[in-house]
Design a protein around this motif. Sequence first.
Motif, mmCIF file in Angstrom:
data_model
loop_
_atom_site.group_PDB
_atom_site.id
_atom_site.type_symbol
_atom_site.label_atom_id
_atom_site.label_comp_id
_atom_site.label_asym_id
_atom_site.label_seq_id
_atom_site.Cartn_x
_atom_site.Cartn_y
_atom_site.Cartn_z
ATOM 1 N N ARG A 178 -0.670 18.251 -5.714
ATOM 2 C CA ARG A 178 0.104 17.654 -4.621
ATOM 3 C C ARG A 178 1.528 17.338 -5.073
ATOM 4 N N ILE A 179 1.665 16.801 -6.272
ATOM 5 C CA ILE A 179 2.989 16.441 -6.781
ATOM 6 C C ILE A 179 3.866 17.677 -6.930
ATOM 7 N N GLU A 180 3.284 18.774 -7.396
ATOM 8 C CA GLU A 180 4.050 20.008 -7.603
ATOM 9 C C GLU A 180 4.690 20.519 -6.314
ATOM 10 N N LYS A 181 4.109 20.163 -5.176
ATOM 11 C CA LYS A 181 4.610 20.643 -3.888
ATOM 12 C C LYS A 181 5.559 19.660 -3.209
ATOM 13 N N MET A 182 5.818 18.531 -3.843
ATOM 14 C CA MET A 182 6.663 17.504 -3.221
ATOM 15 C C MET A 182 8.097 17.993 -3.045
ATOM 16 N N PRO A 183 8.649 17.917 -1.828
ATOM 17 C CA PRO A 183 10.046 18.305 -1.611
ATOM 18 C C PRO A 183 11.034 17.483 -2.433
ATOM 19 N N GLN A 184 10.678 16.226 -2.726
ATOM 20 C CA GLN A 184 11.607 15.323 -3.414
ATOM 21 C C GLN A 184 11.919 15.748 -4.845
ATOM 22 N N THR A 185 11.100 16.646 -5.413
ATOM 23 C CA THR A 185 11.338 17.069 -6.800
ATOM 24 C C THR A 185 12.368 18.194 -6.907
ATOM 25 N N GLU A 186 12.772 18.777 -5.767
ATOM 26 C CA GLU A 186 13.584 19.995 -5.786
ATOM 27 C C GLU A 186 14.886 19.846 -6.572
ATOM 28 N N LEU A 187 15.670 18.827 -6.276
ATOM 29 C CA LEU A 187 16.968 18.676 -6.923
ATOM 30 C C LEU A 187 16.814 18.387 -8.411
ATOM 31 N N VAL A 188 15.858 17.533 -8.762
ATOM 32 C CA VAL A 188 15.640 17.178 -10.167
ATOM 33 C C VAL A 188 15.277 18.419 -10.979
ATOM 34 N N LEU A 189 14.347 19.213 -10.459
ATOM 35 C CA LEU A 189 13.927 20.423 -11.160
ATOM 36 C C LEU A 189 15.047 21.452 -11.197
ATOM 37 N N ASP A 190 15.830 21.511 -10.127
ATOM 38 C CA ASP A 190 16.946 22.458 -10.060
ATOM 39 C C ASP A 190 18.003 22.144 -11.121
ATOM 40 N N LYS A 191 18.112 20.875 -11.489
ATOM 41 C CA LYS A 191 19.043 20.470 -12.532
ATOM 42 C C LYS A 191 18.521 20.803 -13.929
ATOM 43 N N GLY A 192 17.266 21.256 -13.996
ATOM 44 C CA GLY A 192 16.668 21.563 -15.285
ATOM 45 C C GLY A 192 16.021 20.364 -15.952
ATOM 46 N N TYR A 193 15.802 19.286 -15.185
ATOM 47 C CA TYR A 193 15.177 18.083 -15.729
ATOM 48 C C TYR A 193 13.665 18.139 -15.534
ATOM 49 N N ARG A 228 18.871 15.578 -1.805
ATOM 50 C CA ARG A 228 17.881 16.055 -2.775
ATOM 51 C C ARG A 228 17.151 17.318 -2.318
ATOM 52 N N LEU A 229 17.101 17.581 -1.011
ATOM 53 C CA LEU A 229 16.344 18.718 -0.500
ATOM 54 C C LEU A 229 17.120 20.024 -0.658
ATOM 55 N N LYS A 230 16.425 21.060 -1.096
ATOM 56 C CA LYS A 230 17.041 22.375 -1.280
ATOM 57 C C LYS A 230 16.532 23.377 -0.248
ATOM 58 N N THR A 231 15.202 23.448 -0.070
ATOM 59 C CA THR A 231 14.616 24.419 0.866
ATOM 60 C C THR A 231 13.789 23.762 1.961
#
Length: 206
Positions: free
Chosen positions: A23-38, A112-115
Amino acid sequence: EYVSRMPEGQKYIYYATGDSIERIEKMPQTELVLDKGYEVLYFTEDIDEFAIRMLMNYDGKEFKNVSSGDLGIEDEETKEKTESEQSENKELFDYMKNVLAGKVKAVKLSKRLKTHPVCLSSEGEISIEMEKILNSMPDSGNIQAEKILEINPNHEIFATLKKAFASDKEKLSLYTKLLYNQARLIEGLPLEDPVEFTNDMCKIMV
């Protein structure tokens, strides 16, 4: 281990909470953080976020929930553009907030949202996951997080909302309720009125 892998310039230790890793892997809120390489710490136990709030920081790095109001990583150009669009569309977002009648503290454009089109974030001491956990306890008193409905300014849905605001307020009200309920489902929150939600879904199909 997380801190040892943090890129230069990363200020916070980011974490996300949920019922499962899937469930966490699909969270929209993680998009920007992961996109930054964090990297993002995944917390799946009820006690995790409460414990991390007590710990507050590690090795001088503050813990930050990916669903918190300010992630602290938005570049200035994006931040200024989003704030400008927020101001330009203030009447639209005020209208959407009124449609939701106290269910959210505000409706805002997301940094924070990308897609994904929509998500919920929270302000204050109580996160959305903490709300779920506390309200599952006896005599909880219906604790509520201060929820923000975030709209992706780069998604087609934003143009649709602006068009409806200009020409069809009834349709805008329908879209607003649907987006809010979709955001609740993404968070694993129960629908407040499943019958109304299914009726609203049917309205956009005819």
